[in-house]
Motif scaffolding. Sequence first.
Motif, PDB file in Angstrom:
ATOM      1  N   ALA A 129      -0.101   7.730   4.292  1.00 53.94           N
ATOM      2  CA  ALA A 129       0.352   8.615   3.040  1.00 53.94           C
ATOM      3  C   ALA A 129      -0.764   9.145   2.290  1.00 53.94           C
ATOM      4  CB  ALA A 129       1.317   7.804   2.430  1.00 53.94           C
ATOM      5  N   ASP A 130      -0.906  10.442   2.070  1.00 57.95           N
ATOM      6  CA  ASP A 130      -1.768  10.730   0.861  1.00 57.95           C
ATOM      7  C   ASP A 130      -0.619  11.197  -0.251  1.00 57.95           C
ATOM      8  OD1 ASP A 130      -3.434  12.135  -0.989  1.00 57.95           O
ATOM      9  OD2 ASP A 130      -4.680  12.885   0.714  1.00 57.95           O
ATOM     10  N   PRO A 131      -0.441  10.619  -1.123  1.00 52.30           N
ATOM     11  CA  PRO A 131       0.573  11.080  -2.225  1.00 52.30           C
ATOM     12  C   PRO A 131       0.276  12.109  -2.855  1.00 52.30           C
ATOM     13  CG  PRO A 131      -0.327   8.902  -2.828  1.00 52.30           C
ATOM     14  CD  PRO A 131      -0.794   9.279  -1.475  1.00 52.30           C
ATOM     15  N   GLY A 144     -12.172   7.549   8.253  1.00 56.54           N
ATOM     16  CA  GLY A 144     -12.381   7.706   7.029  1.00 56.54           C
ATOM     17  C   GLY A 144     -11.361   7.186   5.995  1.00 56.54           C
ATOM     18  N   VAL A 145     -10.280   6.507   6.865  1.00 60.69           N
ATOM     19  CA  VAL A 145      -9.215   6.213   5.809  1.00 60.69           C
ATOM     20  C   VAL A 145      -9.746   5.383   4.633  1.00 60.69           C
ATOM     21  CG1 VAL A 145      -6.963   5.038   6.042  1.00 60.69           C
ATOM     22  CG2 VAL A 145      -7.383   6.689   7.752  1.00 60.69           C
ATOM     23  N   GLY A 146      -9.133   5.539   3.405  1.00 65.43           N
ATOM     24  CA  GLY A 146      -9.511   4.783   2.546  1.00 65.43           C
ATOM     25  C   GLY A 146      -9.155   3.451   2.299  1.00 65.43           C
ATOM     26  N   GLN A 147      -7.844   3.244   2.615  1.00 68.18           N
ATOM     27  CA  GLN A 147      -7.272   1.772   2.637  1.00 68.18           C
ATOM     28  C   GLN A 147      -6.187   1.572   3.718  1.00 68.18           C
ATOM     29  OE1 GLN A 147      -6.071   0.225  -1.425  1.00 68.18           O
ATOM     30  NE2 GLN A 147      -6.076   2.296  -1.985  1.00 68.18           N
ATOM     31  N   ALA A 148      -6.490   0.478   4.247  1.00 72.15           N
ATOM     32  CA  ALA A 148      -5.568   0.055   5.543  1.00 72.15           C
ATOM     33  C   ALA A 148      -5.421  -1.291   5.743  1.00 72.15           C
ATOM     34  CB  ALA A 148      -6.298   0.733   6.826  1.00 72.15           C
ATOM     35  N   ALA A 149      -4.279  -1.559   6.171  1.00 71.09           N
ATOM     36  CA  ALA A 149      -3.832  -3.109   6.393  1.00 71.09           C
ATOM     37  C   ALA A 149      -2.991  -3.157   7.372  1.00 71.09           C
ATOM     38  CB  ALA A 149      -3.195  -3.504   5.158  1.00 71.09           C
ATOM     39  N   TRP A 150      -2.776  -4.453   7.979  1.00 73.60           N
ATOM     40  CA  TRP A 150      -1.691  -4.716   9.175  1.00 73.60           C
ATOM     41  C   TRP A 150      -0.757  -5.793   8.631  1.00 73.60           C
ATOM     42  CZ3 TRP A 150      -2.490  -8.980  12.813  1.00 73.60           C
ATOM     43  CH2 TRP A 150      -1.465  -9.318  13.860  1.00 73.60           C
ATOM     44  N   THR A 151       0.601  -5.668   8.758  1.00 73.47           N
ATOM     45  CA  THR A 151       1.474  -6.583   8.227  1.00 73.47           C
ATOM     46  C   THR A 151       1.512  -7.929   8.823  1.00 73.47           C
ATOM     47  OG1 THR A 151       3.156  -5.777   9.987  1.00 73.47           O
ATOM     48  CG2 THR A 151       3.153  -4.263   8.036  1.00 73.47           C
ATOM     49  N   GLY A 152       0.755  -8.000   9.731  1.00 78.04           N
ATOM     50  CA  GLY A 152       0.451  -9.292  10.327  1.00 78.04           C
ATOM     51  C   GLY A 152       1.663  -9.974  11.256  1.00 78.04           C
ATOM     52  N   HIS A 153       2.568  -8.996  11.799  1.00 78.25           N
ATOM     53  CA  HIS A 153       3.550  -9.505  12.664  1.00 78.25           C
ATOM     54  C   HIS A 153       3.201  -9.524  14.069  1.00 78.25           C
ATOM     55  CE1 HIS A 153       5.390  -8.817   8.700  1.00 78.25           C
ATOM     56  NE2 HIS A 153       6.124  -9.767   8.897  1.00 78.25           N
ATOM     57  N   LEU A 180       0.853  -1.213   0.018  1.00 79.59           N
ATOM     58  CA  LEU A 180      -0.117  -0.060  -0.094  1.00 79.59           C
ATOM     59  C   LEU A 180       0.928   1.526  -0.097  1.00 79.59           C
ATOM     60  CD1 LEU A 180      -3.099  -0.693   2.196  1.00 79.59           C
ATOM     61  CD2 LEU A 180      -3.161  -0.464   0.044  1.00 79.59           C
ATOM     62  N   LEU A 181       2.006   1.338   0.590  1.00 76.68           N
ATOM     63  CA  LEU A 181       2.745   2.341   0.974  1.00 76.68           C
ATOM     64  C   LEU A 181       3.768   2.406  -0.243  1.00 76.68           C
ATOM     65  CD1 LEU A 181       3.528   2.281   4.780  1.00 76.68           C
ATOM     66  CD2 LEU A 181       2.298   4.166   3.399  1.00 76.68           C
ATOM     67  N   GLU A 182       4.299   1.353  -0.708  1.00 74.24           N
ATOM     68  CA  GLU A 182       5.104   1.234  -1.811  1.00 74.24           C
ATOM     69  C   GLU A 182       4.384   2.002  -3.176  1.00 74.24           C
ATOM     70  OE1 GLU A 182       6.016  -2.887  -2.060  1.00 74.24           O
ATOM     71  OE2 GLU A 182       7.596  -2.822  -0.788  1.00 74.24           O
ATOM     72  N   ARG A 183       3.105   1.676  -3.222  1.00 76.80           N
ATOM     73  CA  ARG A 183       2.399   2.106  -4.396  1.00 76.80           C
ATOM     74  C   ARG A 183       1.898   3.503  -4.237  1.00 76.80           C
ATOM     75  NH1 ARG A 183      -0.556  -3.012  -4.199  1.00 76.80           N
ATOM     76  NH2 ARG A 183      -2.082  -2.111  -2.836  1.00 76.80           N
ATOM     77  N   ALA A 184       2.078   4.084  -3.009  1.00 75.74           N
ATOM     78  CA  ALA A 184       1.986   5.274  -2.793  1.00 75.74           C
ATOM     79  C   ALA A 184       3.054   6.316  -3.046  1.00 75.74           C
ATOM     80  CB  ALA A 184       1.485   5.790  -1.364  1.00 75.74           C
ATOM     81  N   GLY A 185       4.353   5.439  -3.427  1.00 80.00           N
ATOM     82  CA  GLY A 185       5.597   6.243  -3.761  1.00 80.00           C
ATOM     83  C   GLY A 185       6.356   6.902  -2.572  1.00 80.00           C
ATOM     84  N   VAL A 186       6.081   6.523  -1.396  1.00 83.68           N
ATOM     85  CA  VAL A 186       6.973   6.923  -0.271  1.00 83.68           C
ATOM     86  C   VAL A 186       7.885   6.067   0.227  1.00 83.68           C
ATOM     87  CG1 VAL A 186       5.120   8.534   0.214  1.00 83.68           C
ATOM     88  CG2 VAL A 186       5.027   6.139   1.094  1.00 83.68           C
TER      89      VAL A 186
END
Length: 256
Positions: free
Chosen positions: A116-118, A214-223, A10-16
């Motif tokens: 991130a909001d790119p 209201g966050v559009g996309q969210a995830a947990w790494t699972g660790h 998710l953050l890689e696609r945001a380019g950060v």
Amino acid sequence: MTPDAITHPLLERAGVRHGFFTREGGVSTGIYEGLNAGLGSADDPAAVRENRARVARALGGELGDLAGPYQIHSAVALLAETGWPDDRPEGDAVATTTPGIICAVLTADCAPILFADPVAGVVAAAHAGWKGALGGVIQSTVDLMKTADADPARIVAVIGPCIAQESYEVDEAFERRFLIEAPGSGRFFRLGERPDRRLFDLPGFVLWRLEQAGVGQAAWTGHDTRPDAARFYSNRRAFLHGEPDFGRMMSAIRLG
């Protein structure tokens, strides 16, 4: 040795540039062995400084670019225009619109969250233990990002390594507080091994708080931090093993 960092699509696609840094790849020794970034620990300050510098360099910066607050388990979110290498303001989240500034938080079971909001050009990092997550640090972070023209629907947020439900035993009073202050949160508790004990799902609760904000996309790494002593520091594990202190891991994000 290069610091070990967990990244997320998710953050890689945001380019950060970002990383949930583990304890691997640092210079600390003893109970702090590895990449202890905790200035508040009783570790050798020179080792901690070198570990923090390694994190900064891994993200293309220097030690002076780190903007990490003096964490107090609050809902305070801060805007950084420069790094805070020495005089750190109190708070538990930091956002920036300045390329090169590295927003950073420390954890050792609590949930680190990178945002991130790119499109708006704003990133943030938050420290969400149970107190902060319940007390509003996630909403405060999103509200601060909105002042920089972020749109919650565009924001992506990732929760890094933290203590998972099967490792997080609490008492009934803990559960009651959540039921009162966060109606609907009962789904994040299940019975423990004894009738008066509960297992709390911190990452699940944080994901719910992100949804509420209201966050559009969210995830947990699972660790899960508690069982993996080779890769993660853990406050709960240190307490259970009778250790006098524990290291802290850094999670960090930057624009550019």
